[in-house]
Scaffold this active site. Structure first.
Site, PDB file in Angstrom:
ATOM      1  CB  THR A 105      -8.792   2.882 -16.248  1.00  0.00           C
ATOM      2  OG1 THR A 105      -9.695   3.958 -16.012  1.00  0.00           O
ATOM      3  CG2 THR A 105      -7.480   3.432 -16.782  1.00  0.00           C
ATOM      4  N   GLY A 108      -2.629  -2.551 -19.304  1.00  0.00           N
ATOM      5  CA  GLY A 108      -2.022  -3.661 -20.035  1.00  0.00           C
ATOM      6  C   GLY A 108      -2.939  -4.841 -20.252  1.00  0.00           C
ATOM      7  N   GLY A 109      -4.075  -4.857 -19.546  1.00  0.00           N
ATOM      8  CA  GLY A 109      -5.053  -5.919 -19.748  1.00  0.00           C
ATOM      9  C   GLY A 109      -4.747  -7.228 -19.057  1.00  0.00           C
ATOM     10  CG  ASP A 111      -8.102  -7.500 -13.361  1.00  0.00           C
ATOM     11  OD1 ASP A 111      -8.681  -8.593 -13.212  1.00  0.00           O
ATOM     12  OD2 ASP A 111      -8.199  -6.567 -12.547  1.00  0.00           O
ATOM     13  CG  HIS A 180       3.295  -4.578 -12.120  1.00  0.00           C
ATOM     14  ND1 HIS A 180       3.093  -5.924 -11.935  1.00  0.00           N
ATOM     15  CD2 HIS A 180       4.556  -4.319 -11.669  1.00  0.00           C
ATOM     16  CE1 HIS A 180       4.176  -6.467 -11.388  1.00  0.00           C
ATOM     17  NE2 HIS A 180       5.066  -5.505 -11.214  1.00  0.00           N
ATOM     18  CG  LEU A 470      -5.566  -5.434  -5.763  1.00  0.00           C
ATOM     19  CD1 LEU A 470      -7.057  -5.694  -5.582  1.00  0.00           C
ATOM     20  CD2 LEU A 470      -5.235  -3.968  -5.515  1.00  0.00           C
ATOM     21  CE1 TYR A 472       0.362 -12.857  -8.999  1.00  0.00           C
ATOM     22  CE2 TYR A 472       0.420 -14.337  -7.137  1.00  0.00           C
ATOM     23  CZ  TYR A 472       1.066 -13.698  -8.158  1.00  0.00           C
ATOM     24  OH  TYR A 472       2.412 -13.895  -8.345  1.00  0.00           O
TER      25      TYR A 472
END
Length: 532
Positions: A105, A108-109, A111, A180, A470, A472
């Protein structure tokens, strides 16, 4: 809610990571499953992309924020689903489960390790960018925001309704709300109002059975878990209900820089004593970067930059830091007074002045990058700081970002949410390295640099466990191998670092709501080991 019968009406071919014929067969079976379980007028086929679709690559790359994870050798999804309605998500969960594929899922991409859009196992992407609705109720000081909205869009919608309300989340405007908030995102209101997740009062999630749940129907354990434990381990986050916080009409920001030749070490040492202990109205972030010396040609030095936001005027701020932090040398001409929404632009978009720019979903640039994190619980002595500067210069271009805690972070119990890093932590370190050169050799070089400096910092940071943040995301601290995705022991390695004593409760929640571990990724919460 739709009634799903997919397990009785659709059969899928054996999953595979390659082979055009097999992929086409999977696509057709998956599409039939979706069409069977969504309304015909929705034309679900228009929202599903396979690698043979001419817009597949543009859809995939639209929300990739790290070039390191956007190469020709990066594993690609077999299918991308771009839902526009909740029933599409419900069908996607159940149809993916029936197909036996992994579901990623993406909101915003952002990660840092691309876990929302990369996997070594055959996978589909559920791309949430159409779920960007934001409803702000200024009178009630609350709002509903969907997972695919960006922080910039959220701030803009709040500003449209009020110039004295804000929300304590991050400074990068293109970050997606879903990841986020579910990962305990934070920003420059951290010391005043805590984390973003400390200000969430309700949520919507689609669970592994395709059911849409809110706080009342999901129960307090699952609601607790998705406020800092990472939503992707438990289901698909649809939206969060947030509490808006008061901000003054005028806030003050500043940036002060010093180099080693200008007593930056004294400033950096004193920062550790002041930034976590000063008034909650003041957030002072410190950036440390190896840079070319301005006074000694051909030499490298370290620049220390303090960037701050104060919920008040410049005069009171200068007076406060004149007493508490004379090593900073803050003058009124260093300060800028502005509205809260202008401070959002100052932090995230530098020279921009029109809040409408927050609606842009395109980042200013996308580089290759790697991030790591640590927590500091005791001030680092000056002599040790000087040693660290030498190692920074020797190691290359890795920079540090020191984010102060204290204030509200000391007041919330460590067990209140899955995020445990509260009282007892002076500040968090982000290690950051970015580069523009493509290729394996460049990646090896720069990853080696950041890992080396991280190793050097071992004596100065938290221990047993060496904690991490998490949001980061850092795969260096442990992963669940795809072949053993039910491995509790592997998950405990990174889980204990991200969540400390809260890890066991997260595992119990995970086991209760997703016992067969459908919602897994390389650093997801594992289920309890099955009893023989």
């Amino acid at each position: 809610m739709l009634f799903f019968t997919i397990f009785f009406i659709i059969s899928f071919p054996k999953k595979t990571h390659s082979g055009a014929a097999a992929d086409a067969s999977v696509y057709q079976s998956f599409l039939r499953c979706l069409e069977t379980n969504t309304a015909p007028e929705d034309k679900i086929s228009d929202l599903v992309y396979s690698p043979t679709n001419r817009t597949f690559n543009s859809v995939l790359q639209a929300y990739i924020r790290n070039s390191r994870l956007n190469t020709s050798s990066t594993p690609k999804p077999s299918i991308i689903i771009t839902p526009t309605k909740i029933p599409h998500i419900q069908a996607a969960v159940l149809c993916t489960k029936a197909a036996g594929y992994q579901l990623k899922t993406r909101s915003g991409g952002h990660d840092y390790e691309g876990l929302s859009y990369v996997s070594d196992s055959p996978f589909f992407i559920l791309d949430m960018f159409n779920f960007r609705s934001i409803e702000i109720d200024a009178a009630a000081k609350s709002g509903w925001v969907q997972a695919g909205a960006t922080l910039g869009e959220l701030y803009y919608r709040i500003w449209q309704k009020s110039n004295v309300l804000g929300f304590p989340a991050g400074i990068c405007p293109t970050v997606g709300v879903g990841g986020h908030l579910s990962g305990a995102g934070y920003g420059n209101l951290l010391r005043k109002y805590g984390l973003s997740t400390d200000n969430v009062v309700d949520a919507q999630i689609v669970d592994v059975n395709g059911k849409l749940l809110d706080r009342a129907s999901m129960g307090e354990d699952l609601f607790w878990a998705i406020r800092g434990g990472g939503g992707a381990s438990f289901g698909v986050i649809i939206a969060y209900k947030i509490v808006l916080v008061p901000v003054p009409e005028t806030v003050t920001v500043f940036r002060v820089e010093k180099y080693l030749e200008q007593n930056a070490t004294d400033m950096a040492y004193q920062w550790q004593l002041v930034a976590p202990k000063t008034t909650k109205d003041l957030f002072m972030r410190m950036l440390l970067q190896p840079v070319s010396s301005k006074t000694k040609k051909g030499e490298t030095t370290v620049r220390a930059s303090v960037l701050a936001e104060y919920l008040g005027n410049a005069d009171s701020l200068v007076a406060l830091l004149g007493k508490e932090f004379p090593e900073l040398g803050l003058k009124k001409e260093d300060c800028l007074e502005m509205s809260w929404i202008q401070s959002v632009l100052w932090w995230g978009l530098d020279n921009e002045t029109n809040p409408a720019v927050l609606l842009s979903r395109q980042p200013e640039s996308v580089n290759f990058g790697k991030r790591k994190s640590d927590y500091v619980q005791n001030p680092i002595p000056k002599a040790s700081l000087e040693w660290i500067w030498k190692k920074m210069i020797e190691s290359g271009k890795t920079g540090f970002v020191f984010n102060p805690y204290g204030g509200a972070m000391d007041e919330v119990p460590a067990t209140e949410t899955p995020f445990p890093h509260r009282a007892g932590n002076l500040y968090k370190i982000q290690y950051s390295i970015s580069w523009k050169e493509a290729g394996v050799e460049a990646e090896k070089k720069y990853l080696g640099q950041i890992r080396r400096i991280y190793s050097y910092m071992t004596p100065f940071v938290s221990k047993n466990p060496r904690s991490a943040y998490l949001n980061y995301r850092d795969l260096d601290i442990g992963i669940v191998q795809p072949a053993s995705k039910n491995s509790f022991d592997e998950g405990k390695v990174y889980g204990g670092k991200y969540f400390n004593g809260n890890f066991e409760r997260l595992v119990k929640v995970k086991t209760a709501v997703d016992p067969h571990n459908f919602f897994w990724n390389e650093q997801s919460i594992p289920v309890l080991p099955s009893k023989a």
